[in-house]
Design a protein around this motif. Structure first.
Motif: not given
Length: 813
Positions: A284-296, A298-306, A345-351
């Motif tokens: 549960a703590a790990i999932l919460h920290d993952m959500a913090e890294l990915c802005n919960h 809800k965000c589609t900025c460049g960092d979240c797209a990666a 989101l779709w143009s990100a290299q990771a996707f």
């Protein structure tokens, strides 16, 4: 999505004190009234140093021993020791429960105050901390870091029978990892270690425990151990970056690299925590920290797209653990709130890497979901997002054979087919494409580049025999007709290219388009324009398919069956009368020009005579219906009079004259106010006089404006503005001169209707005057419906106030 988990360290330490013997207690305070069990490491970490050195020296002497230490003569009374241990373990004072005893001294000891005991022993029994709970966590963390009082060593080993890699680089085997820990802490925080150390297993009595390095990775295992001791997930710093000049990164790149490293480590830690069964705590703590890294999420900025593609893989791997996360990520990738969301989101290299791997089923579900979400109302926005995404992929110089590129191309083709079949909907009912033509696409996101992309794809992939006619009409009437008002050369080029491609398609497929009913919805004016563009007679485009068959195979069309009924209704008409054909085209049953030509061939009159007869008949009809000027009118009327006095003979093969003879109806004469010309000369009674039109200044201005419009650059490129248009303008001038002469100037508050619009647009005048974006007087109208393009302002300058999309600016005309 994931709330912070509850802290468990304090409650686990409380359980350790209450069930000390069950959780491997190694210190026993022996009192006459009973025994108190505790753990040596916690006392050494939490008790004051002065008190430990003075009265608990045995704990220091046997700090590295695993034997149970018994203190026979404690310096602190029984009840006071219970209070102190409770505070040392939980940072709280709780009244302990006294065991039943008949010892009077023990009862007296319970009433002693801790402060009195501190005065008696001459030292502090506990530390006065500002934040006792945080100090407790800090002391336990320091106990782990210094390995104070540790009683077991965990060693990680790698399976030597693992298959060797096939790479040519030398394989470096990391050294054996080990860490000294405390059995009681691990057993209280994890059910896995409780069973290992507190049950009848071999590890319970061993001072060294070996763990598989394939499961317990050193870095991720260290993250979990620190959580057991601190209730926090501590991410160690990543590997040292390359400091060469070529590898120097910007602060943003360093921050993104740090996020990627942390998220990767959290993925490994989740896998290990799930193996240990700590889903309610560590996971549960790990999932919460993952959500913090990915802005919960809800965000589609460049960092979240990666970062989100790795979360897609994670949610697909643990779909039974995080179903809500998986559904939320599918929604983000298939139903973006903004247009730029899908593109980023779709143009990100990771996707692209995730889609090319083909080991994750979630990409297939995303494609299926986004395909089902493409509706007629959202097709334009979807194509715009896909166009932006393809542009970014092309800018990144990604391969056109990548999986993402192929998926996007398939989505574009699917959406283009929907738009092509409903193109008039986007020009009339939901006129979103008009914003590209009007030049007001800044707020909506539409651009000329997108309009070119859309029209090019429609003409290459979407046009077919069923929608070609509708496409032609919408481009000519709604887009090009609207563009003539602004004269934007860039938009002109895009529209002309689409227009020419559509004309080229209709020129080669017009018969198939007509057979499938693709020309039924085209207006008459547009049909005449189409006839000129593809060089096909207007009658060939408009007559029914059955008439074509009758003309082709020599059958009588169904219209001939109605001729008898028509004769009784309208009187007997000559079968070959052109005037009757003009007056009652459906009732005459007159053969077409193709049939007349066929009769000439059958009678061996030659192709030349048939073509001359057809051309003379068509010119005669055209002169009768559309006189070019006064001279031609008089000539045509004279010709009609002459032909009326001559009986019309039948052209039947037998040469036998027809039984009935008719006269052509006389042309309706325009009555003159007097029987003389404008110059006063008398006119013979048998001659028709056409009164000259009154040409005032207003009519001249309107005619000049129409002539100027007919010679606009766009119409010149399309070949428009011929003499027929001029005649039509003259005809309009003759009929509408009075209405223009009596036009009323706009007044504030008046109810008006906007002209030259695809939809009826009614509103109230709110502004009259000059504007900054164009020359001349403009009128600001507050519309009754949301069909406008502004809220009363334009480019930051406000002229009146109204709601969004209810304001419109137009000229007085």
């Amino acid at each position: 999505m994931f709330s912070p988990p509850s802290k468990t360290l304090q409650s686990s330490l409380n359980t350790l004190l209450d069930c000390a013997q069950e959780y491997l207690a190694d210190v026993c305070f022996d009192y006459p009234c009973g025994k108190i069990w505790a753990h040596r490491a916690i006392i050494l970490a939490r008790a004051p140093k002065e008190f430990t050195n003075k009265f608990l020296s045995q704990l220091l002497q046997h700090a590295d021993s695993f034997e149970v230490i018994v203190i026979d003569e404690p310096i602190v009374p029984y009840s006071t020791m219970q209070h102190l241990l409770r505070y040392w373990y939980t940072a709280e004072f709780v009244q302990p429960s006294m065991p039943p005893s008949t010892d009077q001294d023990a009862g007296a000891d319970t009433s002693d105050d801790i402060l009195d005991q501190e005065k008696r022993v001459g030292t502090a029994l506990f530390r006065r901390d500002t934040n006792p709970v945080e100090q407790l966590k800090s002391d336990i963390a320091a106990m782990y870091e210094s390995q104070l009082g540790s009683d077991v060593t965990l060693k990680l080993f790698t399976n030597p029978k693992a298959p060797a890699t096939t790479t040519t680089a030398p394989v470096v085997v990391p050294p054996q990892q080990q860490c000294a820990v405390h059995r009681c802490i691990l057993a209280a925080q994890s059910q896995h270690f409780y069973a290992m150390f507190c049950k009848e297993f071999r590890e319970a009595s061993s001072s060294t425990v070996y763990l598989s390095g394939d499961i317990f990775a050193p870095t991720s295992f260290n993250v979990i151990l620190r959580y057991y001791y601190t209730d926090k997930l501590h991410i160690p710093p990543g590997p040292a970056n390359d400091t060469s000049p070529a590898a120097v990164e910007t602060p943003h790149q360093q921050s993104l690299a740090r996020k990627k490293y942390s998220l990767r480590l959290l993925h490994d830690a989740f896998r290990l925590a799930d193996y240990l069964g700590d889903y309610d705590t560590v996971c549960a703590a790990i999932l919460h920290d993952m959500a913090e890294l990915c802005n919960h999420f809800k965000c589609t900025c460049g960092d979240c797209a990666a970062l989100l593609p790795s979360m897609l893989w994670f949610s697909d791997k643990y779909k039974s653990h995080v179903p809500a996360l998986r559904l939320n990520l599918i929604t983000i990738y298939s139903e973006p709130v903004h247009i730029n969301s899908l593109a980023s989101l779709w143009s990100a290299q990771a996707f692209s890497v995730l889609a090319d791997s083909k080991t994750c089923d979630i990409v297939t579900e995303i494609v299926a979901q986004i395909t089902s979400n493409i509706k007629k109302q959202t097709a334009i926005q979807m194509v715009e997002a896909l166009h932006l995404c393809l542009s970014r992929i092309q800018h990144r110089k990604a391969s056109s054979t990548s999986t993402v590129h192929q998926i996007l191309e398939n989505l574009v083709s699917h959406t283009i087919s929907i738009i092509s079949d409903n193109f008039e909907f986007y020009c009339v009912e939901y006129p979103i494409l008009l914003s590209c033509v009007d030049g007001i696409a800044v707020g909506s996101g539409l651009s000329v580049d997108f309009l070119e992309f859309l029209l090019t794809r429609i003409m290459q992939e979407g046009i077919n025999d069923r929608n070609a006619g509708e496409l032609y009409q919408s481009i000519v009437r709604d887009l090009i007709g609207r563009q003539e008002m602004d004269q934007d050369r860039i938009v002109d080029s895009v529209l002309v290219d689409a227009y020419q491609q559509c004309v080229a398609y209709l020129a080669s497929h017009w018969s198939q388009v007509k057979a499938l009913g693709g020309l039924k919805k085209i207006e008459k004016d547009i049909m005449r324009r189409l006839s000129e563009d593809i060089e096909v007679p207007y009658r060939s485009l408009t007559k029914s398919f059955e008439t074509d068959l009758a003309s082709l195979f020599g059958f009588k069309s169904r219209s001939s069956n109605k001729s008898k009924k028509t004769e009784t209704e309208y009187g007997a008409l000559p079968p070959n009368s052109l005037a009757a054909a003009a007056t009652y085209p459906e009732a005459t049953g007159i053969p077409s020009l193709r049939e007349l030509a066929r009769e000439g061939i059958q009678n061996n009159t030659g192709n030349h005579h048939a073509s001359s007869r057809a051309s003379s008949s068509s010119s005669l009809l055209a002169d009768a219906l559309l006189p070019m000027d006064h001279t031609n009118s008089s000539i045509s009327s004279t010709t009609m009079s002459m032909s009326a006095s001559t009986p019309v003979r039948s052209t039947t093969p037998s040469g036998r004259p027809s039984r009935l003879r008719f006269e052509l109806p006389t042309m309706p004469q325009r009555p003159a106010s007097t029987g003389i010309h404008g110059d006063g000369n008398n006119v013979p009674p048998n001659k028709v006089v056409l009164q000259p039109r009154i040409k005032d200044k207003k009519k001249k201005n309107k005619k000049n404006s129409k002539i100027q419009r007919s010679h606009s650059p766009l119409r010149a490129r399309l070949g428009w503005g011929s003499s027929s248009n001029s005649d039509a303008s003259d005809y309009e001038d003759a009929n509408s001169g009075d209405s223009l002469a009596t036009a009323v100037m706009p007044v504030l508050g008046a109810k008006v209707e906007l002209l030259r619009r695809p939809l009826p647009m009614l509103g109230t005048i709110k502004y009259i005057g000059e504007v900054h974006f164009a020359k001349g007087t403009y009128v600001g109208v507050e519309l009754e419906n949301r069909l406008g393009s502004s809220d009363g302002s334009y480019n930051g300058v406000r002229y009146f106030h109204t709601d969004q999309q209810r304001g419109a600016f137009c000229k007085v005309s």
